[in-house]
Design an enzyme around this catalytic site. Structure first.
Site, PDB file in Angstrom:
ATOM      1  N   THR A  61      51.978 -19.285 -70.379  1.00  0.00           N
ATOM      2  CA  THR A  61      53.136 -19.554 -71.244  1.00  0.00           C
ATOM      3  C   THR A  61      53.461 -18.304 -72.054  1.00  0.00           C
ATOM      4  OG1 THR A  61      54.087 -21.168 -72.786  1.00  0.00           O
ATOM      5  CG2 THR A  61      51.800 -20.553 -73.176  1.00  0.00           C
ATOM      6  N   ASN A  62      54.240 -18.415 -73.120  1.00  0.00           N
ATOM      7  CA  ASN A  62      54.575 -17.248 -73.952  1.00  0.00           C
ATOM      8  C   ASN A  62      54.700 -17.694 -75.408  1.00  0.00           C
ATOM      9  OD1 ASN A  62      57.461 -17.981 -74.517  1.00  0.00           O
ATOM     10  ND2 ASN A  62      57.524 -17.921 -72.278  1.00  0.00           N
ATOM     11  N   HIS A  63      55.066 -16.748 -76.273  1.00  0.00           N
ATOM     12  CA  HIS A  63      55.006 -17.008 -77.723  1.00  0.00           C
ATOM     13  C   HIS A  63      56.213 -17.757 -78.301  1.00  0.00           C
ATOM     14  CE1 HIS A  63      51.400 -14.770 -78.422  1.00  0.00           C
ATOM     15  NE2 HIS A  63      51.904 -13.672 -77.902  1.00  0.00           N
TER      16      HIS A  63
END
Ligand code: C5P
Length: 398
Positions: free
Chosen positions: A210-212
């Protein structure tokens, strides 16, 4: 644009106070009614007579007039104002604003004001760069204060760097932009999609990529569209945020889920704002059991996901399509590339190099780029940034 607007011009003790004279003149010329409040120290930098003459009203400094005891009510001033504009704003005043210290008329008025507040900081480069000042700026922006950023150049100290108060003409432009962003109910009957948050690409039943992205920007846009009367479908990755009022929320996990949901909703939509941070790659296959570790390295093969914005852009007709570009380098060229490739009406650029922009925080600093123009905006709360973006949507909607 500023005709009839009530503006309190707050002046604090900085050498840049001399520019407040020109600023006041321009505000009056634009049709604004101006009342000037000076801090006691500001009087050492520019005379009350100059400011009273330009604003056409006596200036205010003390809590009461020592001659006759007449009370300068910060409450009535706060109610009267459509905007409190503090220019120049010193590090000292900003620090007091963040902590609620109210030891002069300008600060008590700030605490009483229900209006929009904007500040144009002015100070030496090291004071400006100091972590305390930066933290205070961030806090104020998160609380909805618009920050009109200082420019870089020669400073009163003889040093060269960032800290010069923005020029009066530039401040006027930003003041106009802030008023323009104030809410109107203008999108009734329109249907918009907003994608938001990060996608989750499973590797096995336990792990994922995933990412931030927290989804804050997309949620703020969905909320603003709904506030202006639009019917909004918020297609969202997993976030910790509550669903904005009046918005229909569709939860998805992976890029593929988001693609399917968005393409389906696009059929009946008048426009879409692609705010989600969609994974560009996803594991080629998902293990149906937890992958066991071994002493060897592990390679996971990834394949490309589908570009949702590009798909919508290929079948856009005369609908409105907005994309985001979060960049770390070559910002403008990359953003312009996306504008063309995805057939967007405009792209909202935020650079991770700008303090206070990008993931997680409550502020953003954006540049809106379309085929003909580039509009830079000051550091603002994500809420105010959403207003600016929705204003632009209104302008491009045919
Ligand atoms: O190509 P890039 O990911 O940098 O472009 C960002 C823009 O494209 C954002 O508006 C994002 O929401 C959208 N996008 C998308 N589907 C993807 C990748 C990006 O809608 N698979």
């Amino acid at each position: 644009m500023l005709n009839g607007k009530h503006i309190i011009l707050g002046i604090t003790g900085s050498i840049a106070a001399y520019k407040a004279a020109m600023l006041c003149r321009l505000l009056v010329k634009e049709g604004a009614e101006v009342r000037v409040i000076m801090t006691p120290l500001a009087k050492q930098f520019i005379t009350p007579l100059t400011m009273a003459t330009l604003s056409k009203h006596p200036i205010l400094v003390e809590f009461f007039n020592p001659e006759n005891g007449e009370w300068n009510s910060h409450v009535s001033l706060g109610e009267w104002a459509d905007m409190l504009l503090i220019a120049p704003a010193t590090a000292n005043t900003m620090a007091k604003m963040t902590t609620g210290i109210a030891d002069n008329l300008l600060l008590t008025t700030y605490l009483s004001a229900r209006s929009k507040v904007a500040i144009a900081p002015a100070m030496d480069l090291d004071m400006y760069a100091h972590v305390t000042t930066q933290q205070n700026l961030k806090t104020l922006a998160e609380r909805g204060v618009a920050i009109i950023e200082p420019g870089a150049g020669e400073l009163a100290s003889g040093l060269v760097g960032k800290g010069r108060m923005a020029e009066p003409e530039e401040i006027i432009e930003q003041v106009k932009a802030i008023f323009a962003a104030e809410c109107k109910r203008t999108l009734s009957g329109k249907r918009y999609i907003v994608t938001a948050g990060a996608t989750i690409e499973p590797i096995d039943p336990v792990r994922y990529i995933t990412n931030h992205s927290t989804g804050k920007m997309g949620y703020a846009i969905a909320e603003e569209l709904a506030r202006r009367g639009a019917e909004v479908k918020l297609i969202t990755g997993r976030t910790a945020l509550p669903t904005p009022q009046g918005v229909e929320r569709i939860d998805v996990l992976s890029a593929e889920d988001m693609y399917n949901a968005t393409v389906k909703e696009w059929e009946l939509a008048d426009g879409a704002v692609m705010c989600a941070a969609v994974a560009d790659y996803t594991p080629k296959s998902v293990a149906d059991h937890k992958l066991k570790k071994s002493d060897d390295d592990l390679t996971i093969e990834l394949c490309r996901t589908k570009d949702i914005a590009k798909e919508l852009g290929s079948n856009k007709g005369n609908r409105t399509l907005v994309g985001f570009a979060l960049e770390t380098d070559n910002e403008r060229a990359n953003a312009e590339g996306k504008l063309q490739r995805k057939n967007l009406d405009f792209v909202v650029l935020n650079s991770l190099r700008d303090k206070g922009a990008g993931f997680g925080g409550d502020t953003n600093k954006i540049t809106i780029i379309d085929n003909n123009s580039r509009e830079e905006h000051p550091l603002m709360s994500k809420h105010d940034t959403a207003k600016v973006i929705v204003d632009k949507i209104e302008r491009v909607t045919r």
